[in-house]
Design an enzyme around this catalytic site. Structure first.
Site, PDB file in Angstrom:
ATOM      1  N   ILE A  19       0.827  -1.230   0.000  1.00 25.74           N
ATOM      2  CA  ILE A  19       0.000   0.000   0.000  1.00 25.74           C
ATOM      3  C   ILE A  19       0.851   1.265   0.000  1.00 25.74           C
ATOM      4  O   ILE A  19       0.402   2.314  -0.474  1.00 25.74           O
ATOM      5  CB  ILE A  19      -0.988   0.004   1.191  1.00 25.74           C
ATOM      6  CG1 ILE A  19      -2.057   1.090   0.988  1.00 25.74           C
ATOM      7  CG2 ILE A  19      -0.248   0.188   2.529  1.00 25.74           C
ATOM      8  CD1 ILE A  19      -3.241   0.991   1.890  1.00 25.74           C
ATOM      9  N   GLN A  38       3.656   3.026  -5.193  1.00 27.00           N
ATOM     10  CA  GLN A  38       2.916   3.902  -6.126  1.00 27.00           C
ATOM     11  C   GLN A  38       1.470   3.442  -6.309  1.00 27.00           C
ATOM     12  O   GLN A  38       0.506   4.172  -6.029  1.00 27.00           O
ATOM     13  CB  GLN A  38       3.604   3.926  -7.497  1.00 27.00           C
ATOM     14  CG  GLN A  38       2.747   4.639  -8.550  1.00 27.00           C
ATOM     15  CD  GLN A  38       3.301   4.549  -9.960  1.00 27.00           C
ATOM     16  OE1 GLN A  38       3.837   5.517 -10.455  1.00 27.00           O
ATOM     17  NE2 GLN A  38       3.132   3.399 -10.615  1.00 27.00           N
ATOM     18  N   SER A  98       2.978  -8.383 -15.051  1.00 28.69           N
ATOM     19  CA  SER A  98       3.732  -7.333 -15.748  1.00 28.69           C
ATOM     20  C   SER A  98       3.963  -7.647 -17.223  1.00 28.69           C
ATOM     21  O   SER A  98       4.184  -8.802 -17.601  1.00 28.69           O
ATOM     22  CB  SER A  98       5.085  -7.185 -15.047  1.00 28.69           C
ATOM     23  OG  SER A  98       5.959  -6.429 -15.830  1.00 28.69           O
ATOM     24  N   TYR A 134      13.254 -10.503 -12.720  1.00 25.05           N
ATOM     25  CA  TYR A 134      11.954  -9.946 -12.324  1.00 25.05           C
ATOM     26  C   TYR A 134      10.848 -10.509 -13.217  1.00 25.05           C
ATOM     27  O   TYR A 134       9.808 -10.975 -12.737  1.00 25.05           O
ATOM     28  CB  TYR A 134      12.007  -8.411 -12.426  1.00 25.05           C
ATOM     29  CG  TYR A 134      10.650  -7.722 -12.345  1.00 25.05           C
ATOM     30  CD1 TYR A 134      10.080  -7.408 -11.115  1.00 25.05           C
ATOM     31  CD2 TYR A 134       9.956  -7.358 -13.508  1.00 25.05           C
ATOM     32  CE1 TYR A 134       8.841  -6.759 -11.049  1.00 25.05           C
ATOM     33  CE2 TYR A 134       8.726  -6.715 -13.438  1.00 25.05           C
ATOM     34  CZ  TYR A 134       8.168  -6.423 -12.211  1.00 25.05           C
ATOM     35  OH  TYR A 134       6.953  -5.779 -12.150  1.00 25.05           O
ATOM     36  N   ASN A 166       3.655  -0.588 -18.413  1.00 24.34           N
ATOM     37  CA  ASN A 166       4.221   0.435 -17.520  1.00 24.34           C
ATOM     38  C   ASN A 166       3.212   1.537 -17.194  1.00 24.34           C
ATOM     39  O   ASN A 166       2.543   2.036 -18.096  1.00 24.34           O
ATOM     40  CB  ASN A 166       5.432   1.098 -18.159  1.00 24.34           C
ATOM     41  CG  ASN A 166       6.634   0.193 -18.115  1.00 24.34           C
ATOM     42  OD1 ASN A 166       6.555  -0.947 -18.550  1.00 24.34           O
ATOM     43  ND2 ASN A 166       7.722   0.680 -17.567  1.00 24.34           N
ATOM     44  N   PHE A 200      13.076   4.885 -11.060  1.00 24.53           N
ATOM     45  CA  PHE A 200      12.503   4.465 -12.350  1.00 24.53           C
ATOM     46  C   PHE A 200      12.746   5.551 -13.401  1.00 24.53           C
ATOM     47  O   PHE A 200      12.728   6.741 -13.088  1.00 24.53           O
ATOM     48  CB  PHE A 200      10.999   4.200 -12.206  1.00 24.53           C
ATOM     49  CG  PHE A 200      10.712   2.948 -11.413  1.00 24.53           C
ATOM     50  CD1 PHE A 200      10.526   1.726 -12.052  1.00 24.53           C
ATOM     51  CD2 PHE A 200      10.646   2.986 -10.033  1.00 24.53           C
ATOM     52  CE1 PHE A 200      10.284   0.569 -11.316  1.00 24.53           C
ATOM     53  CE2 PHE A 200      10.404   1.838  -9.295  1.00 24.53           C
ATOM     54  CZ  PHE A 200      10.219   0.622  -9.934  1.00 24.53           C
ATOM     55  N   THR A 249      11.232   7.133 -15.863  1.00 23.24           N
ATOM     56  CA  THR A 249      10.353   8.292 -16.110  1.00 23.24           C
ATOM     57  C   THR A 249      10.536   9.355 -15.028  1.00 23.24           C
ATOM     58  O   THR A 249      10.655  10.540 -15.305  1.00 23.24           O
ATOM     59  CB  THR A 249       8.879   7.844 -16.127  1.00 23.24           C
ATOM     60  OG1 THR A 249       8.641   7.091 -14.928  1.00 23.24           O
ATOM     61  CG2 THR A 249       8.573   6.994 -17.335  1.00 23.24           C
ATOM     62  N   PRO A 290      21.463  -5.978 -18.906  1.00 21.10           N
ATOM     63  CA  PRO A 290      22.247  -7.042 -19.555  1.00 21.10           C
ATOM     64  C   PRO A 290      21.567  -7.545 -20.834  1.00 21.10           C
ATOM     65  O   PRO A 290      22.218  -7.814 -21.828  1.00 21.10           O
ATOM     66  CB  PRO A 290      22.307  -8.139 -18.497  1.00 21.10           C
ATOM     67  CG  PRO A 290      22.076  -7.441 -17.200  1.00 21.10           C
ATOM     68  CD  PRO A 290      21.202  -6.260 -17.490  1.00 21.10           C
ATOM     69  N   GLU A 328       6.572  -7.159 -18.543  1.00 21.07           N
ATOM     70  CA  GLU A 328       7.949  -7.678 -18.625  1.00 21.07           C
ATOM     71  C   GLU A 328       7.937  -9.196 -18.863  1.00 21.07           C
ATOM     72  O   GLU A 328       8.955  -9.759 -19.251  1.00 21.07           O
ATOM     73  CB  GLU A 328       8.719  -7.345 -17.345  1.00 21.07           C
ATOM     74  CG  GLU A 328       9.024  -5.867 -17.188  1.00 21.07           C
ATOM     75  CD  GLU A 328      10.135  -5.348 -18.113  1.00 21.07           C
ATOM     76  OE1 GLU A 328      11.076  -6.118 -18.386  1.00 21.07           O
ATOM     77  OE2 GLU A 328      10.047  -4.192 -18.561  1.00 21.07           O
TER      78      GLU A 328
HETATM   79  P1  NAP Z   1       6.362  -0.051  -5.904  1.00 22.00           P
HETATM   80  O1  NAP Z   1       6.097   1.417  -5.849  1.00 22.00           O
HETATM   81  O2  NAP Z   1       7.777  -0.529  -5.931  1.00 22.00           O
HETATM   82  O3  NAP Z   1       5.621  -0.723  -4.656  1.00 22.00           O
HETATM   83  C1  NAP Z   1       5.883  -2.034  -4.256  1.00 22.00           C
HETATM   84  C2  NAP Z   1       5.521  -2.163  -2.789  1.00 22.00           C
HETATM   85  O4  NAP Z   1       5.793  -3.512  -2.371  1.00 22.00           O
HETATM   86  C3  NAP Z   1       6.324  -1.254  -1.865  1.00 22.00           C
HETATM   87  O5  NAP Z   1       5.429  -0.561  -1.016  1.00 22.00           O
HETATM   88  C4  NAP Z   1       7.175  -2.223  -1.073  1.00 22.00           C
HETATM   89  O6  NAP Z   1       7.405  -1.845   0.256  1.00 22.00           O
HETATM   90  C5  NAP Z   1       6.313  -3.482  -1.057  1.00 22.00           C
HETATM   91  N1  NAP Z   1       7.096  -4.677  -0.760  1.00 22.00           N
HETATM   92  C6  NAP Z   1       8.272  -5.056  -1.325  1.00 22.00           C
HETATM   93  N2  NAP Z   1       8.686  -6.211  -0.797  1.00 22.00           N
HETATM   94  C7  NAP Z   1       7.752  -6.582   0.118  1.00 22.00           C
HETATM   95  C8  NAP Z   1       7.636  -7.692   1.003  1.00 22.00           C
HETATM   96  N3  NAP Z   1       8.544  -8.651   1.069  1.00 22.00           N
HETATM   97  N4  NAP Z   1       6.531  -7.765   1.784  1.00 22.00           N
HETATM   98  C9  NAP Z   1       5.604  -6.772   1.770  1.00 22.00           C
HETATM   99  N5  NAP Z   1       5.677  -5.698   0.974  1.00 22.00           N
HETATM  100  C10 NAP Z   1       6.744  -5.607   0.156  1.00 22.00           C
HETATM  101  O7  NAP Z   1       5.641  -0.699  -7.165  1.00 22.00           O
HETATM  102  P2  NAP Z   1       4.358  -0.181  -7.986  1.00 22.00           P
HETATM  103  O8  NAP Z   1       4.835   0.589  -9.151  1.00 22.00           O
HETATM  104  O9  NAP Z   1       3.379   0.398  -7.058  1.00 22.00           O
HETATM  105  O10 NAP Z   1       3.808  -1.545  -8.576  1.00 22.00           O
HETATM  106  C11 NAP Z   1       2.799  -2.297  -7.891  1.00 22.00           C
HETATM  107  C12 NAP Z   1       2.826  -3.723  -8.415  1.00 22.00           C
HETATM  108  O11 NAP Z   1       2.558  -3.721  -9.814  1.00 22.00           O
HETATM  109  C13 NAP Z   1       4.165  -4.435  -8.238  1.00 22.00           C
HETATM  110  O12 NAP Z   1       3.908  -5.786  -7.989  1.00 22.00           O
HETATM  111  C14 NAP Z   1       4.820  -4.271  -9.587  1.00 22.00           C
HETATM  112  O13 NAP Z   1       5.762  -5.292  -9.832  1.00 22.00           O
HETATM  113  C15 NAP Z   1       3.603  -4.390 -10.486  1.00 22.00           C
HETATM  114  N6  NAP Z   1       3.753  -3.732 -11.783  1.00 22.00           N
HETATM  115  C16 NAP Z   1       4.026  -2.404 -11.821  1.00 22.00           C
HETATM  116  C17 NAP Z   1       4.164  -1.785 -13.049  1.00 22.00           C
HETATM  117  C18 NAP Z   1       4.457  -0.299 -13.137  1.00 22.00           C
HETATM  118  O14 NAP Z   1       4.724   0.169 -14.242  1.00 22.00           O
HETATM  119  N7  NAP Z   1       4.371   0.451 -12.057  1.00 22.00           N
HETATM  120  C19 NAP Z   1       4.005  -2.520 -14.228  1.00 22.00           C
HETATM  121  C20 NAP Z   1       3.697  -3.869 -14.145  1.00 22.00           C
HETATM  122  C21 NAP Z   1       3.557  -4.467 -12.913  1.00 22.00           C
HETATM  123  P3  NAP Z   1       8.502  -0.740   0.671  1.00 22.00           P
HETATM  124  O15 NAP Z   1       7.755   0.566   0.507  1.00 22.00           O
HETATM  125  O16 NAP Z   1       8.808  -1.107   2.077  1.00 22.00           O
HETATM  126  O17 NAP Z   1       9.650  -0.884  -0.266  1.00 22.00           O
END
Ligand code: NAP
Length: 322
Positions: free
Chosen positions: A9, A12, A123, A147, A176, A186, A188, A277, A125
């Protein structure tokens, strides 16, 4: 009142989803992992309206206890080690959180309350070395980073729990999506924040990786609505969520710097140290299924997204100057 649990939560998407669900009248429970410094900037404005609980995707019993205590109607799994370059440096950790963490959460749901609806943030990805352009729900995966591999595992285990145990478990294949709340590492956000620093005299160059990389970039606020719509469907199904438009990092730089009244060519340096890579190829979504079945379409254009991010970073950086 419906209860939703959001893992990640404080990230982002988690913060935008919490805003969205509060607006719909949900009781919002947010899972965060313990940290010696609190990093709640993105949810500070709603901290009094949500329940924050400590838990970790590494830790099975914490997940079981949270589901037992709050008995959420909906679980949105947004937690992940989400920074792709780090996944080459910490591949085992990435697999533990981003892949196995999803199995732990699904197990907690299966054991405690299988009626819970579950959303997994997958994702683009996973498409990596793309097998077709554009990519839709039936395009085969060929991930190009630890990832992406972890996300492919998480995607399939979500489908497997749906088929094995009849859980309402769905995966959104998210292209994204960015916002003023995007993490600073990131690309952007590196561009909009770096551009603002140059504009205000705090930096004189911005070093980036491959400027020709192309991405399908949307606004995070639009994507969280798609997550919610997926859990309101009659049938559990997976969806590709994207804009159907692609731009290069170079185009992003050009637009962001010109919003600041600057020419990116005077400041942006391509630096091989930031190359991956192996690169993904042309990631471009075909979101027609989401439009047809969920009625979902992105509202914020590429140009508006950049303006939003640049303006927010200018105001943030100007506070450092004054
Ligand atoms: P983000 O800002 O990196 O948020 C990820 C959150 O996960 C952070 O609050 C982080 O906590 C928490 N976290 C990491 N490891 C954890 C663990 N072991 N246990 C509990 N919480 C943990 O990512 P986002 O951009 O919001 O993306 C949300 C989801 O969508 C992710 O799964 C990401 O891979 C996926 N996604 C995102 C995109 C994109 O473009 N944004 C695209 C495709 C998929 P901390 O705050 O403590 O680090």
């Amino acid at each position: 009142m419906r209860t939703a649990l959001i893992t990640g939560i404080a990230g982002q998407d988690g913060s935008y989803l919490a805003d969205f669900l509060l607006g719909k009248g949900y009781n919002v429970v947010g899972m965060v992992r313990r940290s010696s410094t609190v990093t709640f900037e993105r949810i500070r404005h709603i901290q009094d309206e949500i329940n924050i609980v400590q838990g970790d995707l590494h830790d099975q019993s914490s997940l079981v206890e949270i589901i037992e205590e709050f008995r959420p109607d909906e679980v949105y799994n947004l937690a992940a080690q989400s920074f792709i370059p780090l996944s080459w440096k910490q591949p085992v950790f990435t697999g533990e959180v981003t892949a196995m963490g999803v199995t732990r959460l699904l197990e907690a749901i299966r054991l405690v309350n299988p009626a819970t609806r579950f959303f997994q943030a997958s994702s683009s990805e996973m498409f990596g070395k793309v097998r077709a352009v554009p990519q839709n729900e039936s395009t085969p995966f060929y991930p190009r980073s630890p990832y992406g591999v972890a996300k492919a595992y998480a995607h399939w285990v979500t489908i497997n729990y749906r088929e094995s145990y009849s859980l309402f478990a769905v995966s959104g294949i998210l292209f994204n999506h960015e916002s003023p709340r995007r993490g600073l590492d990131f690309v952007t956000r590196k561009i909009t924040n770096g551009g603002a620093r140059i504009k205000l005299g705090l930096a004189d160059e911005l070093r980036l990786g491959n400027l020709e990389s192309q991405r399908d970039w949307g606004f995070a606020g639009d994507y969280v609505e798609a997550m919610w719509l997926m859990l309101q469907s009659d049938q559990p199904e997976d969806f590709v969520i994207g804009t159907g438009r692609t731009h290069s990092v170079r185009q992003f730089c050009e637009a962001a710097f010109s919003t600041l009244g600057l020419d990116y060519q005077d400041y942006v340096v391509q630096d091989e140290r930031f190359y991956r890579p192996v690169e993904t190829e042309l990631l471009l979504s075909d979101p027609s299924k989401a439009k047809e079945i969920l009625g979902w379409e992105p509202k914020v254009s590429f140009e508006k997204l950049i303006r939003m991010m640049v303006e927010s970073d200018l105001s943030l950086v100007s506070k450092e100057v004054t």
